[in-house]
Design a protein around this motif. Structure first.
Motif, PDB file in Angstrom:
ATOM      1  N   CYS A 100       0.838  -1.210   0.000  1.00 24.47           N
ATOM      2  CA  CYS A 100       0.000   0.000   0.000  1.00 24.47           C
ATOM      3  C   CYS A 100       0.866   1.251   0.000  1.00 24.47           C
ATOM      4  O   CYS A 100       1.050   1.905   1.024  1.00 24.47           O
ATOM      5  CB  CYS A 100      -0.926  -0.003   1.218  1.00 24.47           C
ATOM      6  SG  CYS A 100      -2.194  -1.276   1.149  1.00 24.47           S
ATOM      7  N   ASP A 101       1.406   1.577  -1.150  1.00 21.05           N
ATOM      8  CA  ASP A 101       2.249   2.761  -1.305  1.00 21.05           C
ATOM      9  C   ASP A 101       1.382   3.913  -1.797  1.00 21.05           C
ATOM     10  O   ASP A 101       0.967   3.937  -2.958  1.00 21.05           O
ATOM     11  CB  ASP A 101       3.377   2.461  -2.289  1.00 21.05           C
ATOM     12  CG  ASP A 101       4.335   3.616  -2.479  1.00 21.05           C
ATOM     13  OD1 ASP A 101       4.078   4.736  -1.968  1.00 21.05           O
ATOM     14  OD2 ASP A 101       5.352   3.406  -3.168  1.00 21.05           O
ATOM     15  N   GLY A 102       1.098   4.873  -0.901  1.00 19.02           N
ATOM     16  CA  GLY A 102       0.250   6.009  -1.243  1.00 19.02           C
ATOM     17  C   GLY A 102       0.832   6.897  -2.321  1.00 19.02           C
ATOM     18  O   GLY A 102       0.092   7.557  -3.055  1.00 19.02           O
ATOM     19  N   THR A 103       2.165   6.915  -2.472  1.00 19.89           N
ATOM     20  CA  THR A 103       2.774   7.774  -3.492  1.00 19.89           C
ATOM     21  C   THR A 103       2.464   7.285  -4.899  1.00 19.89           C
ATOM     22  O   THR A 103       2.598   8.050  -5.855  1.00 19.89           O
ATOM     23  CB  THR A 103       4.306   7.881  -3.306  1.00 19.89           C
ATOM     24  OG1 THR A 103       4.901   6.605  -3.513  1.00 19.89           O
ATOM     25  CG2 THR A 103       4.651   8.430  -1.926  1.00 19.89           C
ATOM     26  N   THR A 104       2.047   6.027  -5.033  1.00 20.19           N
ATOM     27  CA  THR A 104       1.663   5.496  -6.343  1.00 20.19           C
ATOM     28  C   THR A 104       0.143   5.490  -6.510  1.00 20.19           C
ATOM     29  O   THR A 104      -0.371   4.908  -7.463  1.00 20.19           O
ATOM     30  CB  THR A 104       2.172   4.055  -6.538  1.00 20.19           C
ATOM     31  OG1 THR A 104       1.461   3.181  -5.652  1.00 20.19           O
ATOM     32  CG2 THR A 104       3.659   3.932  -6.323  1.00 20.19           C
ATOM     33  N   GLY A 105      -0.576   6.136  -5.569  1.00 22.28           N
ATOM     34  CA  GLY A 105      -2.042   6.066  -5.601  1.00 22.28           C
ATOM     35  C   GLY A 105      -2.521   4.656  -5.322  1.00 22.28           C
ATOM     36  O   GLY A 105      -3.593   4.258  -5.756  1.00 22.28           O
ATOM     37  N   PHE A 106      -1.716   3.894  -4.611  1.00 19.51           N
ATOM     38  CA  PHE A 106      -1.969   2.498  -4.247  1.00 19.51           C
ATOM     39  C   PHE A 106      -1.981   1.566  -5.457  1.00 19.51           C
ATOM     40  O   PHE A 106      -2.448   0.435  -5.371  1.00 19.51           O
ATOM     41  CB  PHE A 106      -3.256   2.335  -3.431  1.00 19.51           C
ATOM     42  CG  PHE A 106      -3.266   3.130  -2.148  1.00 19.51           C
ATOM     43  CD1 PHE A 106      -2.255   2.975  -1.218  1.00 19.51           C
ATOM     44  CD2 PHE A 106      -4.283   4.031  -1.889  1.00 19.51           C
ATOM     45  CE1 PHE A 106      -2.248   3.707  -0.039  1.00 19.51           C
ATOM     46  CE2 PHE A 106      -4.290   4.770  -0.712  1.00 19.51           C
ATOM     47  CZ  PHE A 106      -3.273   4.612   0.218  1.00 19.51           C
ATOM     48  N   GLU A 107      -1.424   2.014  -6.574  1.00 23.47           N
ATOM     49  CA  GLU A 107      -1.271   1.122  -7.730  1.00 23.47           C
ATOM     50  C   GLU A 107      -0.344  -0.038  -7.374  1.00 23.47           C
ATOM     51  O   GLU A 107      -0.386  -1.093  -8.005  1.00 23.47           O
ATOM     52  CB  GLU A 107      -0.736   1.889  -8.941  1.00 23.47           C
ATOM     53  CG  GLU A 107      -1.725   2.903  -9.510  1.00 23.47           C
ATOM     54  CD  GLU A 107      -2.995   2.283 -10.054  1.00 23.47           C
ATOM     55  OE1 GLU A 107      -2.932   1.199 -10.675  1.00 23.47           O
ATOM     56  OE2 GLU A 107      -4.074   2.875  -9.857  1.00 23.47           O
ATOM     57  N   SER A 108       0.474   0.147  -6.343  1.00 21.94           N
ATOM     58  CA  SER A 108       1.382  -0.902  -5.877  1.00 21.94           C
ATOM     59  C   SER A 108       0.636  -2.156  -5.420  1.00 21.94           C
ATOM     60  O   SER A 108       1.218  -3.235  -5.361  1.00 21.94           O
ATOM     61  CB  SER A 108       2.248  -0.377  -4.721  1.00 21.94           C
ATOM     62  OG  SER A 108       1.419   0.067  -3.658  1.00 21.94           O
ATOM     63  N   ALA A 109      -0.655  -2.021  -5.118  1.00 27.50           N
ATOM     64  CA  ALA A 109      -1.464  -3.172  -4.691  1.00 27.50           C
ATOM     65  C   ALA A 109      -1.869  -4.053  -5.876  1.00 27.50           C
ATOM     66  O   ALA A 109      -2.436  -5.131  -5.677  1.00 27.50           O
ATOM     67  CB  ALA A 109      -2.705  -2.700  -3.944  1.00 27.50           C
ATOM     68  N   GLY A 110      -1.555  -3.630  -7.087  1.00 26.46           N
ATOM     69  CA  GLY A 110      -1.870  -4.430  -8.263  1.00 26.46           C
ATOM     70  C   GLY A 110      -3.352  -4.433  -8.593  1.00 26.46           C
ATOM     71  O   GLY A 110      -4.118  -3.590  -8.133  1.00 26.46           O
ATOM     72  N   SER A 111      -3.748  -5.396  -9.388  1.00 24.02           N
ATOM     73  CA  SER A 111      -5.136  -5.543  -9.838  1.00 24.02           C
ATOM     74  C   SER A 111      -5.948  -6.327  -8.816  1.00 24.02           C
ATOM     75  O   SER A 111      -5.415  -6.824  -7.833  1.00 24.02           O
ATOM     76  CB  SER A 111      -5.166  -6.289 -11.174  1.00 24.02           C
ATOM     77  OG  SER A 111      -4.447  -5.577 -12.145  1.00 24.02           O
ATOM     78  N   HIS A 112      -7.233  -6.484  -9.101  1.00 27.38           N
ATOM     79  CA  HIS A 112      -8.072  -7.311  -8.235  1.00 27.38           C
ATOM     80  C   HIS A 112      -7.573  -8.751  -8.263  1.00 27.38           C
ATOM     81  O   HIS A 112      -7.076  -9.220  -9.283  1.00 27.38           O
ATOM     82  CB  HIS A 112      -9.525  -7.319  -8.738  1.00 27.38           C
ATOM     83  CG  HIS A 112     -10.189  -6.000  -8.676  1.00 27.38           C
ATOM     84  ND1 HIS A 112     -11.469  -5.806  -9.109  1.00 27.38           N
ATOM     85  CD2 HIS A 112      -9.765  -4.796  -8.223  1.00 27.38           C
ATOM     86  CE1 HIS A 112     -11.804  -4.547  -8.935  1.00 27.38           C
ATOM     87  NE2 HIS A 112     -10.775  -3.912  -8.401  1.00 27.38           N
ATOM     88  N   VAL A 113      -7.734  -9.435  -7.144  1.00 30.43           N
ATOM     89  CA  VAL A 113      -7.422 -10.863  -7.110  1.00 30.43           C
ATOM     90  C   VAL A 113      -8.338 -11.533  -8.128  1.00 30.43           C
ATOM     91  O   VAL A 113      -9.566 -11.378  -8.086  1.00 30.43           O
ATOM     92  CB  VAL A 113      -7.636 -11.449  -5.703  1.00 30.43           C
ATOM     93  CG1 VAL A 113      -7.479 -12.959  -5.720  1.00 30.43           C
ATOM     94  CG2 VAL A 113      -6.678 -10.811  -4.706  1.00 30.43           C
ATOM     95  N   ASN A 114      -7.742 -12.255  -9.090  1.00 33.33           N
ATOM     96  CA  ASN A 114      -8.515 -12.838 -10.181  1.00 33.33           C
ATOM     97  C   ASN A 114      -7.788 -14.048 -10.780  1.00 33.33           C
ATOM     98  O   ASN A 114      -7.467 -14.072 -11.963  1.00 33.33           O
ATOM     99  CB  ASN A 114      -8.773 -11.774 -11.261  1.00 33.33           C
ATOM    100  CG  ASN A 114      -9.728 -12.245 -12.328  1.00 33.33           C
ATOM    101  OD1 ASN A 114     -10.493 -13.186 -12.139  1.00 33.33           O
ATOM    102  ND2 ASN A 114      -9.691 -11.589 -13.474  1.00 33.33           N
ATOM    103  N   PRO A 115      -7.525 -15.083  -9.987  1.00 40.37           N
ATOM    104  CA  PRO A 115      -6.750 -16.215 -10.495  1.00 40.37           C
ATOM    105  C   PRO A 115      -7.450 -17.010 -11.602  1.00 40.37           C
ATOM    106  O   PRO A 115      -6.780 -17.701 -12.366  1.00 40.37           O
ATOM    107  CB  PRO A 115      -6.539 -17.091  -9.262  1.00 40.37           C
ATOM    108  CG  PRO A 115      -7.672 -16.739  -8.360  1.00 40.37           C
ATOM    109  CD  PRO A 115      -7.943 -15.283  -8.598  1.00 40.37           C
ATOM    110  N   ASP A 116      -8.770 -16.893 -11.701  1.00 38.03           N
ATOM    111  CA  ASP A 116      -9.508 -17.664 -12.706  1.00 38.03           C
ATOM    112  C   ASP A 116      -9.817 -16.868 -13.966  1.00 38.03           C
ATOM    113  O   ASP A 116     -10.562 -17.335 -14.835  1.00 38.03           O
ATOM    114  CB  ASP A 116     -10.808 -18.201 -12.103  1.00 38.03           C
ATOM    115  CG  ASP A 116     -10.535 -19.141 -10.935  1.00 38.03           C
ATOM    116  OD1 ASP A 116      -9.571 -19.923 -11.026  1.00 38.03           O
ATOM    117  OD2 ASP A 116     -11.267 -19.066  -9.932  1.00 38.03           O
TER     118      ASP A 116
END
Length: 177
Positions: free
Chosen positions: A74-90
């Motif tokens: 959770c890096d706020g300086t990246t607008g939380f883009e650091s958290a990646g996409s939604h969990v979606n393994p399927d």
């Protein structure tokens, strides 16, 4: 509505300490883009789903998209883009109402009152705190919960038109005895 919010808050005050001591739970503390704490939740594993209970503050009034994201960063300086996409393994489409969905990380919206506070009480049958489950949140790079600026329309891929990421929390295992 105000009485309901107070009742929910009182119930949470009684339940959260007990859940926080249960090793079958996880915790997540939300920060905003400035790194300020804006709420927390407890995740508790049930037989068929996990329950997420807690509260958030400092939100604009109304509905906000709420999702599990694939990386516990959770890096706020990246607008939380650091958290990646939604969990979606399927590799499903986004949205609880999408016939080709949902992502494993999709959750119902949270609703903030006029005071910017949202009581969180949602369940997910697509994410797990059980290490034997393929949807386990504590994989090598962890998992985050993210709150978005706007409501999730529950259909549009990839994120339901829910806008910017305004709060983020890394899910942490509860290691209490």
């Amino acid at each position: 509505m105000h009485r309901l919010t107070l009742s929910a808050a009182a119930s949470l005050a009684l339940v959260l300490p007990a859940l926080a001591q249960d090793p079958g739970t996880a915790m997540a503390t939300f920060i905003d883009r400035d790194g300020l704490e804006v709420g927390s939740v407890i995740l508790a594993q049930g037989r068929d789903a996990i329950t997420i209970v807690g509260d958030l503050t400092g939100l604009t009034p109304g509905e906000h998209g709420f999702h599990f994201h694939e990386t516990g960063d959770c890096d706020g300086t990246t607008g939380f883009e650091s958290a990646g996409s939604h969990v979606n393994p399927d590799s499903h489409q986004h949205g609880l109402e999408n016939p080709e969905g949902p992502h494993s990380g999709d959750l119902p919206n949270v609703i903030a009152g006029q005071d910017g506070t949202a009581a969180v009480n949602v369940t997910s049958a697509t994410i797990s705190l059980d290490a034997a489950d393929p949807a386990y949140v504590f994989d090598a790079d962890g998992t985050a919960l993210v709150v978005h600026a706007a409501a999730d329309d529950q259909v549009t891929d990839p994120s339901g038109n829910s806008g910017d990421r305004v709060a983020c929390a890394v899910i942490e295992a509860n290691t209490a005895p």
